[in-house]
Design a protein around this motif. Structure first.
Motif, mmCIF file in Angstrom:
data_model
loop_
_atom_site.group_PDB
_atom_site.id
_atom_site.type_symbol
_atom_site.label_atom_id
_atom_site.label_comp_id
_atom_site.label_asym_id
_atom_site.label_seq_id
_atom_site.Cartn_x
_atom_site.Cartn_y
_atom_site.Cartn_z
ATOM 1 N N GLU A 36 0.863 -1.123 0.115
ATOM 2 C CA GLU A 36 -0.172 -0.126 0.061
ATOM 3 C C GLU A 36 0.923 1.177 0.093
ATOM 4 O O GLU A 36 0.570 2.227 -0.864
ATOM 5 C CB GLU A 36 -0.729 0.002 1.211
ATOM 6 N N ILE A 37 1.832 1.199 0.831
ATOM 7 C CA ILE A 37 2.764 2.361 1.074
ATOM 8 C C ILE A 37 3.573 2.903 -0.495
ATOM 9 O O ILE A 37 3.774 3.777 -0.862
ATOM 10 C CB ILE A 37 3.951 2.049 2.021
ATOM 11 N N LEU A 38 3.896 1.644 -1.195
ATOM 12 C CA LEU A 38 4.533 1.847 -2.430
ATOM 13 C C LEU A 38 3.676 2.342 -3.329
ATOM 14 O O LEU A 38 3.945 3.315 -4.160
ATOM 15 C CB LEU A 38 5.000 0.549 -2.824
ATOM 16 N N GLN A 39 2.339 2.000 -3.595
ATOM 17 C CA GLN A 39 1.335 2.697 -4.427
ATOM 18 C C GLN A 39 1.064 3.840 -4.115
ATOM 19 O O GLN A 39 0.916 4.758 -5.034
ATOM 20 C CB GLN A 39 0.280 1.584 -4.462
ATOM 21 N N GLU A 40 1.000 4.482 -2.939
ATOM 22 C CA GLU A 40 0.613 5.620 -2.284
ATOM 23 C C GLU A 40 1.858 6.484 -2.632
ATOM 24 O O GLU A 40 1.768 7.683 -3.258
ATOM 25 C CB GLU A 40 0.479 5.717 -0.847
ATOM 26 N N LEU A 41 3.204 6.127 -2.505
ATOM 27 C CA LEU A 41 4.419 7.148 -2.805
ATOM 28 C C LEU A 41 4.576 7.100 -4.213
ATOM 29 O O LEU A 41 4.883 8.317 -4.559
ATOM 30 C CB LEU A 41 5.753 6.084 -2.361
ATOM 31 N N ASP A 42 3.878 6.284 -5.130
ATOM 32 C CA ASP A 42 4.254 6.377 -6.398
ATOM 33 C C ASP A 42 3.332 7.634 -7.073
ATOM 34 O O ASP A 42 3.694 8.368 -7.868
ATOM 35 C CB ASP A 42 3.697 5.221 -7.191
ATOM 36 N N LYS A 43 2.332 7.850 -6.303
ATOM 37 C CA LYS A 43 1.490 8.780 -6.593
ATOM 38 C C LYS A 43 1.789 10.208 -5.970
ATOM 39 O O LYS A 43 1.778 11.368 -6.701
ATOM 40 C CB LYS A 43 -0.261 8.532 -6.037
ATOM 41 N N THR A 44 2.076 10.153 -4.922
ATOM 42 C CA THR A 44 2.144 11.482 -3.894
ATOM 43 C C THR A 44 3.684 12.000 -4.500
ATOM 44 O O THR A 44 3.813 13.077 -4.554
ATOM 45 C CB THR A 44 2.407 10.894 -2.269
ATOM 46 N N THR A 45 4.747 11.124 -4.593
ATOM 47 C CA THR A 45 5.985 11.972 -4.971
ATOM 48 C C THR A 45 5.728 12.479 -6.397
ATOM 49 O O THR A 45 6.704 13.620 -6.319
ATOM 50 C CB THR A 45 6.930 10.647 -5.145
#
Length: 432
Positions: A36-45
């Protein structure tokens, strides 16, 4: 003198096993949360990189106490803020002039680089003492301290968020055109302690339990007793600072040697805390955002971003190899341009750095002044710090130096001009 950074010791495998055994269904929960964190980071970064310096909230000192709940939440989420006009411009420029005079009249003072000193091991100049005790500065730190709270209903004993304390730190006068490699992306206030100390680790219970979205970086319950310096390393703060900060004494804009931050404290905490418990699957790249390319793994001793210094540890120092999903080359955003009397603050868990380049034409000058609340441990430190001040010695958290007692123009108790400033420095207040 630089110290060589080494790998984590083999015993840290046992630390990982101990942590894993402390949380129910650790492997399954970490695996799910990591994806979940990887997918969120992909968007947020990507969004962080797009907005650049606009990520960092700005407000005026006169707005304190009148901000909408939405703006306060934005500051808390980003974990950083620029506060304008905390100190009058003329007074800030006078403090700058006094600093320059101090380093000129005391050429034997300690600082680096050795052949062109710009970052000074100095704590007790008149300018620093005046600034730390300034009522507006302490009003700002009190306001920031009160962003913290107790998440549960239990009471935190003897904590007063409305009583700010003073933590003496240093200052810099950075010259244009000088490459600055001393402060790459890092987090202060605890290294391996974030995992090794039981109480510090408890600050991240929600993350380690897999409920990373529930993590509250502003929960006081464990923060105030977390041990951030198990190995007694100099320059490792033993004080709980809600926000680190500095006061600008000059104009400094992006690309002029200013501060950089990763403006999402929840997401960076979640990613950094769980990173030691996973590894890319065989044949898969460590920069893959695909959860299927990762696996739970506590067989290796490394805590990425943590480095051995012999008997102590440095970090977290995330970089593009250890923490590629942060996209730090694009997401370490420079704070907006500041002017004399402005202040910049960043949450104690925020990844921050100093720009390597200073392409401006003038010196970039700041004094480091964090936000520190009253807690029993903080108050005990301030008492020791006060004795260092009276003797002209470096404060307890910092490397031993020859001190400033011999310096021309060293600050005195009388330079703490306000009642709130005296109280913040641990001096008794006479009640009429």
């Amino acid at each position: 003198m630089s110290v060589e950074l080494g790998p984590c010791p083999p015993r840290f495998v046992e630390l990982k096993k101990q942590i894993a055994a402390s949380y129910p269904d650790f492997e399954a929960r970490v695996t799910k949360a990591w994806g979940e964190i990887l997918q969120e980071l992909d968007k947020t970064t990507k969004e962080i990189a797009r907005l650049g310096s606009q990520n960092v909230p700005e407000l005026n000192f006169s707005e304190l106490g009148r901000l909408s709940p939405e703006r306060v939440e934005e500051i808390k989420r980003k974990g950083s803020v620029v506060i304008r006009d905390v100190v009058d411009d003329a007074e800030a420029r006078e403090w700058q002039a006094w600093l320059r005079e101090y380093v000129t009249k005391n050429p034997d003072i300690e600082g680096f680089p050795e052949n062109d000193k710009q970052f000074f091991q100095l704590y007790w100049t008149k300018s620093q003492i005046r600034a730390r005790g300034h009522p507006n500065v302490l009003e700002v730190t009190k306001w920031l301290n009160q962003m913290y709270h107790v998440k549960s209903d239990e009471k935190v004993e003897e904590v007063d968020l409305t009583t700010p304390l003073t933590y003496a730190d240093r200052f810099r006068i950075r010259h244009p055109g000088v490459q600055w490699d001393a402060h790459p992306p890092h987090i202060d206030g605890g290294s391996i302690e974030r995992w090794e100390d039981d109480v510090f680790r408890a600050c991240f219970d929600d993350i380690l339990s897999g409920n990373w979205r529930e993590h509250d970086p502003y929960d006081l319950r464990n923060r105030i007793n977390a041990r951030s310096s198990l190995y007694k390393r100099p320059n490792q703060s033993t004080v709980f600072r809600t926000y680190q900060g500095w006061l600008a004494l000059s104009e400094t804009a992006p690309h002029e040697g200013t501060l950089q931050v990763f403006p999402n404290v929840l997401l960076s905490n979640a990613y950094i805390v769980l990173r030691p418990f996973v590894s890319p699957k065989k044949g898969k790249s460590a920069d893959s955002f695909d959860p299927e390319d990762w696996q739970f793994d506590i067989s290796y001793a490394d805590f990425p971003g943590i480095y051995s210094l012999g008997q102590a540890f440095a970090g977290p120092r995330p970089n593009s190899q250890s923490h590629p999903h942060l996209r730090l080359d694009e997401t370490m955003v420079s704070v907006p341009k500041v002017y004399p009397g402005d202040m910049v603050f960043w949450h104690c868990d925020v990844i921050h750095a100093v720009e390597k380049e200073h392409a401006g034409k003038e010196d970039s000058i700041v004094m480091y002044i964090p936000a520190v609340p009253y807690t029993p441990a903080n108050a005990a430190y301030v008492e020791r710090q006060k004795e260092s001040f009276l003797k002209g010695l470096a404060p307890p958290d910092f490397p031993v130096t020859k001190g400033e007692g011999h310096c021309v123009g060293v600050g005195k108790v009388d330079d703490i001009e306000s009642t709130v400033g005296k109280r913040a420095m641990g001096f008794p207040i006479q009640v009429a």
